[in-house]
Design an enzyme around this catalytic site. Structure first.
Site, PDB file in Angstrom:
ATOM      1  N   TYR A  51     -14.534 -10.243  13.051  1.00 33.44           N
ATOM      2  CA  TYR A  51     -14.388 -10.983  11.790  1.00 33.44           C
ATOM      3  C   TYR A  51     -15.635 -10.759  10.941  1.00 33.44           C
ATOM      4  CZ  TYR A  51     -10.264 -13.928  11.402  1.00 33.44           C
ATOM      5  OH  TYR A  51      -8.993 -14.380  11.187  1.00 33.44           O
ATOM      6  N   GLU A  53     -15.978 -12.004   7.241  1.00 32.88           N
ATOM      7  CA  GLU A  53     -15.820 -12.551   5.883  1.00 32.88           C
ATOM      8  C   GLU A  53     -17.126 -12.430   5.105  1.00 32.88           C
ATOM      9  OE1 GLU A  53     -14.735 -14.371   8.551  1.00 32.88           O
ATOM     10  OE2 GLU A  53     -12.939 -15.526   8.007  1.00 32.88           O
ATOM     11  N   ASP A 197      -3.680   1.777 -12.361  1.00 29.62           N
ATOM     12  CA  ASP A 197      -3.216   1.765 -10.973  1.00 29.62           C
ATOM     13  C   ASP A 197      -2.930   3.224 -10.621  1.00 29.62           C
ATOM     14  OD1 ASP A 197      -1.763   1.731  -8.635  1.00 29.62           O
ATOM     15  OD2 ASP A 197      -0.606  -0.050  -9.152  1.00 29.62           O
ATOM     16  N   THR A 223      -4.342   2.547  -3.785  1.00 37.42           N
ATOM     17  CA  THR A 223      -4.145   2.454  -2.344  1.00 37.42           C
ATOM     18  C   THR A 223      -4.852   3.662  -1.733  1.00 37.42           C
ATOM     19  OG1 THR A 223      -2.012   3.539  -2.649  1.00 37.42           O
ATOM     20  CG2 THR A 223      -1.974   1.172  -2.362  1.00 37.42           C
ATOM     21  N   LYS A 226      -1.905   7.152   0.240  1.00 39.46           N
ATOM     22  CA  LYS A 226      -0.897   8.038  -0.360  1.00 39.46           C
ATOM     23  C   LYS A 226      -1.513   9.443  -0.476  1.00 39.46           C
ATOM     24  CE  LYS A 226       1.727   4.373  -2.676  1.00 39.46           C
ATOM     25  NZ  LYS A 226       0.939   3.125  -2.770  1.00 39.46           N
ATOM     26  N   ARG A 232      -3.787   2.925   5.777  1.00 39.79           N
ATOM     27  CA  ARG A 232      -3.106   1.971   4.883  1.00 39.79           C
ATOM     28  C   ARG A 232      -4.137   0.975   4.383  1.00 39.79           C
ATOM     29  NH1 ARG A 232       1.827   3.571   5.394  1.00 39.79           N
ATOM     30  NH2 ARG A 232       2.434   2.271   3.653  1.00 39.79           N
TER      31      ARG A 232
HETATM   32  N1  DSN Z   1       5.893   1.542  -1.859  1.00 39.03           N
HETATM   33  C1  DSN Z   1       5.048   2.327  -2.726  1.00 39.03           C
HETATM   34  C2  DSN Z   1       5.728   3.573  -3.170  1.00 39.03           C
HETATM   35  O1  DSN Z   1       6.536   4.076  -2.427  1.00 39.03           O
HETATM   36  O2  DSN Z   1       5.456   4.071  -4.248  1.00 39.03           O
HETATM   37  C3  DSN Z   1       4.509   1.553  -3.858  1.00 39.03           C
HETATM   38  O3  DSN Z   1       3.946   0.378  -3.403  1.00 39.03           O
END
Ligand code: DSN
Length: 414
Positions: A51, A53, A197, A223, A226, A232
């Site tokens: 942990y 925080e 984003d 994120t 990707k 993740r």
């Molecule tokens: N689920 C993602 C996507 O496939 O683009 C977006 O959050």
């Protein structure tokens, strides 16, 4: 995985089947990728026990000397990779990260502009039934019906009419690059905070294959799993003047203990993305997507906006007479994974829309190039044209598997 095998056979067998699925199939979901074994080791490490925080140097519990080292490395590498003034690597994923940005910089009820969901926006960009749409007054902009591209004049008109406190630029299902400078100009004209984003294209931006909003925008969220090919999770970048507000909104505003195993994975992924080989990867992702788009067009597939600038392709299947849901299901059966998707101005329902969305980040990580894009276009075409022909689909499945087994997935031994 021997410990899982000994202790929990049901989970072990499900993971083994998933390994086989990943190895034998063509992964075309544009938001998915294969992270490196080093990143997976970090995610599965003893860091999950801790942990922490707070932030490096200002934690609530003891025993943080190694955790601080790891989080500081992730922050420093994130800053270097994107040239950001301030980085927060603690968001658990994209939706909490976007929520933290709104919580930091807006009051409930404030007006915000975002891309319409059925034109490629995300649920956190103002979907009425989502938190974003209920807590804030989102005004949606869309794409031009003819070109399929974001209509910047509409964005300008709506911005002057509604005077939003923030404009969100970014997408989850839009095949074209974003004109960041034009968005920033509009934000400046109406005094709005600029928020990007870049979840889908962060890896292409980090790999210098697409232009970055980071130098211009107030806040940028991505994120990390990707095109960026990390674990993740998510990160927020911002100008120094917003740093305190963003950090406070992430913790304690929205989250508790950060997942330091994932943060170590982010640090490793950022280091990987700083290597020259990563720039080649980013370029190849786009080359593959453009080639796949052209090959699909040759086979009379209609693409939204008639092509792609990125890793992502949106296909309108109306002329093929096969709805998106059926296409996704049958392609799944032959080992080609993609997702059904609404197309702009879709007359069908979101649960069974007119389109499919596909992309090249994962297959490019496996080393597939232009010749493989031709095969994939051919398999998609044959599947759609023979949607009820079981014999043909079984034949395609064999061909898909044969090719895939020549391109290893990190962490999966065949
Ligand atoms: N689920 C993602 C996507 O496939 O683009 C977006 O959050």
């Amino acid at each position: 995985m021997s410990k899982i095998q000994d202790q929990d056979l049901e989970i072990f067998e499900a993971i083994e089947r998933e390994k086989q699925r990943q190895a034998e199939g063509v992964e075309l979901i544009p938001s998915e990728n294969y992270t490196s074994e080093a990143v997976m080791e970090a995610c599965g490490s003893i860091l999950t026990n801790k942990y922490s925080e707070g932030y490096p140097g200002k934690r609530y519990y003891g025993g943080q000397e190694n955790i601080d080292t790891i989080e500081n490395l992730a922050i420093a590498r994130g800053k270097e990779l994107f040239g950001a003034e301030h980085v927060n690597v603690q968001p658990y994923s994209g939706s909490p990260a976007n929520t933290a940005i709104y919580f930091a910089l807006l009051e409930f009820g404030d007006t915000v502009m975002g891309l319409k969901l059925d034109h490629g926006g995300h649920i956190t960009h103002g979907l009425p039934i989502a938190f974003s749409g209920r807590a804030y007054n989102f005004v949606a902009y869309g794409v031009d019906k003819e070109t399929g591209k974001i209509d910047m004049e509409e964005v300008r008109r709506l911005a002057h009419e509604h005077k939003p406190k923030m404009i969100v630029a970014g997408f989850t299902a839009y095949p074209r690059d974003i004109d960041w400078k034009a968005f920033k100009e509009i934000c400046d004209e109406v005094g709005a905070i600029s928020m990007a984003d870049i979840s889908h294209t962060a890896g292409l931006i980090a790999g210098k294959a697409l232009e970055s909003p980071v130098p211009y925008f107030d806040v940028v969220m991505t994120t990390t799993h990707k095109t960026l090919r990390g674990p993740r999770g998510a990160m927020i970048m911002c100008k120094e003047k917003y740093a305190k507000a963003i950090d406070r909104a992430v913790f304690p505003g929205l989250q508790g203990g950060p997942h330091e195993n994932a943060i170590a994975g982010k640090a490793i992924a950022f280091k990987e993305a700083l290597q020259p080989a990563y720039q080649e990867y980013a370029q190849q992702v786009i080359k593959n997507a453009k080639h796949l788009a052209e090959e699909l067009k040759k086979r009379d597939f209609k693409l939204v906006s008639d092509g792609t600038d990125t890793h992502l392709i949106l296909v309108d299947l109306t002329n093929k007479g096969v709805p998106g849901k059926q296409a996704q299901a049958r392609l799944d059966e032959v080992g080609i994974t993609l997702n059904k998707n609404t197309i702009p101005f879709d007359p069908r329902s979101p649960m069974d829309p007119s389109g499919i969305r596909l992309g090249t980040p994962a297959i490019t990580t496996r080393g597939m190039k232009e010749p493989e894009m031709e095969k994939i276009a051919d398999w998609i075409d044959r599947t759609i044209n023979n949607i009820d022909n079981e014999e043909m689909l079984a034949q395609i499945k064999e061909e898909v598997k044969e090719m895939c087994l020549k391109f290893p997935v990190p962490g999966i031994e065949i």
